[in-house]
Design a protein around this motif. Structure first.
Motif, PDB file in Angstrom:
ATOM      1  N   GLU A 204     111.977  31.765  48.851  1.00 13.54           N
ATOM      2  CA  GLU A 204     111.530  30.498  48.941  1.00 13.54           C
ATOM      3  C   GLU A 204     112.686  29.267  49.290  1.00 13.54           C
ATOM      4  OE1 GLU A 204     108.574  27.755  49.219  1.00 13.54           O
ATOM      5  OE2 GLU A 204     108.519  29.949  49.074  1.00 13.54           O
ATOM      6  N   SER A 205     113.745  29.583  48.458  1.00 14.45           N
ATOM      7  CA  SER A 205     114.915  28.507  48.884  1.00 14.45           C
ATOM      8  C   SER A 205     115.288  28.666  50.342  1.00 14.45           C
ATOM      9  CB  SER A 205     115.855  28.804  48.063  1.00 14.45           C
ATOM     10  OG  SER A 205     116.685  30.005  48.284  1.00 14.45           O
TER      11      SER A 205
ATOM     12  N   ASP B  98     112.404  33.654  44.456  1.00 13.54           N
ATOM     13  CA  ASP B  98     112.983  32.128  44.492  1.00 13.54           C
ATOM     14  C   ASP B  98     114.031  32.435  45.539  1.00 13.54           C
ATOM     15  OD1 ASP B  98     111.588  31.345  42.397  1.00 13.54           O
ATOM     16  OD2 ASP B  98     113.089  31.595  40.965  1.00 13.54           O
TER      17      ASP B  98
ATOM     18  N   ASP C 268     102.015  20.274  50.155  1.00 19.40           N
ATOM     19  CA  ASP C 268     101.723  21.484  50.162  1.00 19.40           C
ATOM     20  C   ASP C 268     101.584  21.865  48.648  1.00 19.40           C
ATOM     21  OD1 ASP C 268     102.384  24.334  49.640  1.00 19.40           O
ATOM     22  OD2 ASP C 268     103.283  24.272  51.932  1.00 19.40           O
TER      23      ASP C 268
ATOM     24  N   LEU D  53     115.515  24.643  43.684  1.00 13.41           N
ATOM     25  CA  LEU D  53     114.251  24.660  44.374  1.00 13.41           C
ATOM     26  C   LEU D  53     113.405  23.408  44.541  1.00 13.41           C
ATOM     27  CD1 LEU D  53     112.853  28.291  43.688  1.00 13.41           C
ATOM     28  CD2 LEU D  53     113.270  27.412  46.003  1.00 13.41           C
TER      29      LEU D  53
ATOM     30  N   LEU E   2     112.686  27.020  52.490  1.00 14.77           N
ATOM     31  CA  LEU E   2     112.818  25.580  52.545  1.00 14.77           C
ATOM     32  C   LEU E   2     114.072  24.741  53.177  1.00 14.77           C
ATOM     33  CD1 LEU E   2     111.229  25.061  49.142  1.00 14.77           C
ATOM     34  CD2 LEU E   2     110.174  24.439  51.301  1.00 14.77           C
TER      35      LEU E   2
ATOM     36  N   LEU F  68     104.918  23.196  56.420  1.00 17.69           N
ATOM     37  CA  LEU F  68     104.261  23.195  55.061  1.00 17.69           C
ATOM     38  C   LEU F  68     102.471  23.191  55.468  1.00 17.69           C
ATOM     39  CD1 LEU F  68     106.009  19.907  53.739  1.00 17.69           C
ATOM     40  CD2 LEU F  68     106.329  22.192  53.091  1.00 17.69           C
TER      41      LEU F  68
ATOM     42  N   THR G 299     100.984  24.634  46.927  1.00 18.91           N
ATOM     43  CA  THR G 299     101.815  25.995  46.350  1.00 18.91           C
ATOM     44  C   THR G 299     103.117  25.393  45.834  1.00 18.91           C
ATOM     45  OG1 THR G 299     100.523  27.491  47.368  1.00 18.91           O
ATOM     46  CG2 THR G 299     102.475  28.303  46.631  1.00 18.91           C
ATOM     47  N   ARG G 300     103.795  24.492  46.833  1.00 18.91           N
ATOM     48  CA  ARG G 300     105.090  24.315  46.639  1.00 18.91           C
ATOM     49  C   ARG G 300     105.272  22.987  45.680  1.00 18.91           C
ATOM     50  NH1 ARG G 300     105.922  25.835  52.481  1.00 18.91           N
ATOM     51  NH2 ARG G 300     106.850  27.625  52.411  1.00 18.91           N
TER      52      ARG G 300
ATOM     53  N   VAL H  65     111.870  21.501  47.541  1.00 17.83           N
ATOM     54  CA  VAL H  65     110.512  20.824  48.042  1.00 17.83           C
ATOM     55  C   VAL H  65     110.290  19.505  48.064  1.00 17.83           C
ATOM     56  CG1 VAL H  65     108.301  20.787  46.717  1.00 17.83           C
ATOM     57  CG2 VAL H  65     109.611  22.858  46.693  1.00 17.83           C
TER      58      VAL H  65
ATOM     59  N   LEU I  55     105.060  24.595  42.244  1.00 15.51           N
ATOM     60  CA  LEU I  55     106.067  25.021  41.903  1.00 15.51           C
ATOM     61  C   LEU I  55     107.287  24.097  41.463  1.00 15.51           C
ATOM     62  CD1 LEU I  55     108.313  27.501  41.990  1.00 15.51           C
ATOM     63  CD2 LEU I  55     108.843  26.927  44.480  1.00 15.51           C
TER      64      LEU I  55
END
Length: 432
Positions: free
Chosen positions: A265-266, A262, A314, A392, A269, A276, A316-317, A396, A320
């Motif tokens: 990823e944060s 996380d 995206d 997150l 982003l 993306l 995957t995101r 996103v 999430l």
């Protein structure tokens, strides 16, 4: 200013000026009639019309004369009442009223005021006075003054806009810096105090950008470095005999792995113009997969309204985003079902996730999407994660050009995600 000045000019040099000058002109015409004499003298009439800007026509039993051929088409005016005494008839003017002016005949250039005087021996003196000549020059001066005032006002406005242009640049630059965009510095247009202020703001932005980059680099480096020891620790934990201690160790290692994931990823982003992986999205299938991945999928109720248009994002995101929202609603829903509603319009997708739990206070509502924010002050692990899930989700949504908002559901909490159908395609994102 133009309208006010025009109305004032019309009032002053139209009705006001005429009203002020008319009595003077009448008195002056009386004096001119006395100068012509009774019976009228043609020599004095000729001298008078040559000396003054007036025209004269004499009609009577003894004298028939006019100052020029342009009076031939002047329509005859009815004589004044002959029963009045001469001193009264002498001051009588024909037309709309005594001494009133009338517009010139169409064949005559300009506009004149016609005034008629009756002599004692029965002659009619018709004087034509160009009163407009007394008004034209002040009006011309007034219009020239208005033009100069408007020109000066325009120049002053252009000068003020030029003086304040650096402030506009500084305001726009401060807005960009506040959003985390440090790619375009504030232009320094002048070498005065405003130019120095722009330079100082640029230096501040450079320092802030450097500190943020250093923080991100440190966080990414630590996260990457922690991944390898965690992987080895998990492999070693798999070799431990089965039991409660092994399960607790694997669970803690899994939470540490998710935390590092996380964090990475944060930080990805949080970077502006984050790339993306755009691909066509099947929202119905994506929602179904997110629900099936939950521990208790039977407690999630999904509904739709509208027809899902073709849209790219995206996958995957977005998965999430859905997983975090549903997990958060299940965790705080007090065992009640979670409602997920997807509504499509021609402009955007609106995704609403609602739980029926105790909700949050109005003070906590504004901080839910902040990183590492927890409504539980004790930060117990049994009541939630580390506070990165909703953060997150917001990242996103913003990466796709959308927004994430919170609202009280009474009971429970409602999370509303709005994703414009043209969001990531027009944001300049490329494939990662």
């Amino acid at each position: 200013m133009s309208v006010t000045f025009s109305l004032g000019m019309q009032r002053a040099f139209g009705e006001g000026w005429r009203g002020a000058i008319r009595p003077l002109v009448r008195d002056y015409i009386d004096r001119l009639a006395d100068e012509v004499g009774s019976p009228p003298s043609i020599e004095r009439a000729q001298a008078l019309t040559q000396r003054l800007p007036v025209t004269l026509r004499i009609e009577g039993p003894l004298v028939q004369w006019q100052s020029g051929p342009d009076l031939d088409d002047l329509p005859p005016l009815p004589p004044p009442p002959l029963l009045l005494p001469p001193e009264h008839r002498r001051h009588m003017a024909h037309g709309p009223g005594p001494g009133a002016d009338a517009p010139d005949h169409p064949n005559h250039p300009g506009r004149r005021t016609w005034m008629v005087r009756q002599t004692a021996d029965g002659h009619t003196l018709t004087f034509g006075v160009d009163v407009r000549s007394f008004v034209r020059q002040p009006q011309m001066v007034g219009w020239i003054t208005l033009a100069v005032l408007l020109t000066l006002t325009g120049l002053a406005y252009a000068l003020v806009r030029r003086l304040f242009k650096p402030l506009d640049d500084i305001a726009a630059g401060a807005s960009r810096y506040g959003q985390g965009d440090f790619s375009q510095p504030i232009p320094v247009r002048r070498a005065d105090e405003l130019g120095e202020l722009a330079q100082r703001v640029n230096h501040m932005a450079t320092d802030l950008s450097g500190m943020l980059d250093a923080k991100r680099a440190l966080l990414l480096a630590i996260s990457h470095e922690l991944r390898s020891p965690l992987t080895r620790a998990r492999l070693n934990a798999e070799l431990v005999e089965e039991g409660a201690a092994r399960d607790a160790l694997l669970r803690d290692l899994g939470e540490m792995r998710d935390l590092i994931t996380d964090l990475l990823e944060s930080e990805r982003l949080a970077r502006r113009h984050q790339a993306l992986n755009l691909e066509p999205i099947d929202w119905a299938g994506l929602l179904q997969q997110a629900v099936q991945a939950c521990a208790t999928p039977d407690t999630v109720h999904v509904s739709h309204s509208g027809e899902a248009p073709a849209w790219q994002g995206d996958r995957t995101r977005l998965a999430l985003l859905l997983r975090n929202l549903i997990d958060n609603a299940l965790r705080h829903g007090a065992g009640a079902p979670v409602e997920v509603h997807a509504a499509w319009s021609a402009q955007a997708l609106t995704l609403t996730v609602r739980d029926h739990g105790p909700g949050v206070t109005p003070e906590q509502l504004a901080h839910l999407a902040e990183p590492f924010y927890r409504t539980d002050a004790a930060r117990g692990r049994s009541t939630g994660g580390v506070g990165l899930g909703l953060h997150l989700c917001r990242l996103v949504a913003e990466a796709h050009g959308g927004t994430l908002q919170f609202a009280q559901a009474e009971p429970g909490l409602k999370v509303i995600v709005t994703l414009p159908l043209s969001g990531p395609q027009t944001a300049g994102h490329a494939s990662a």
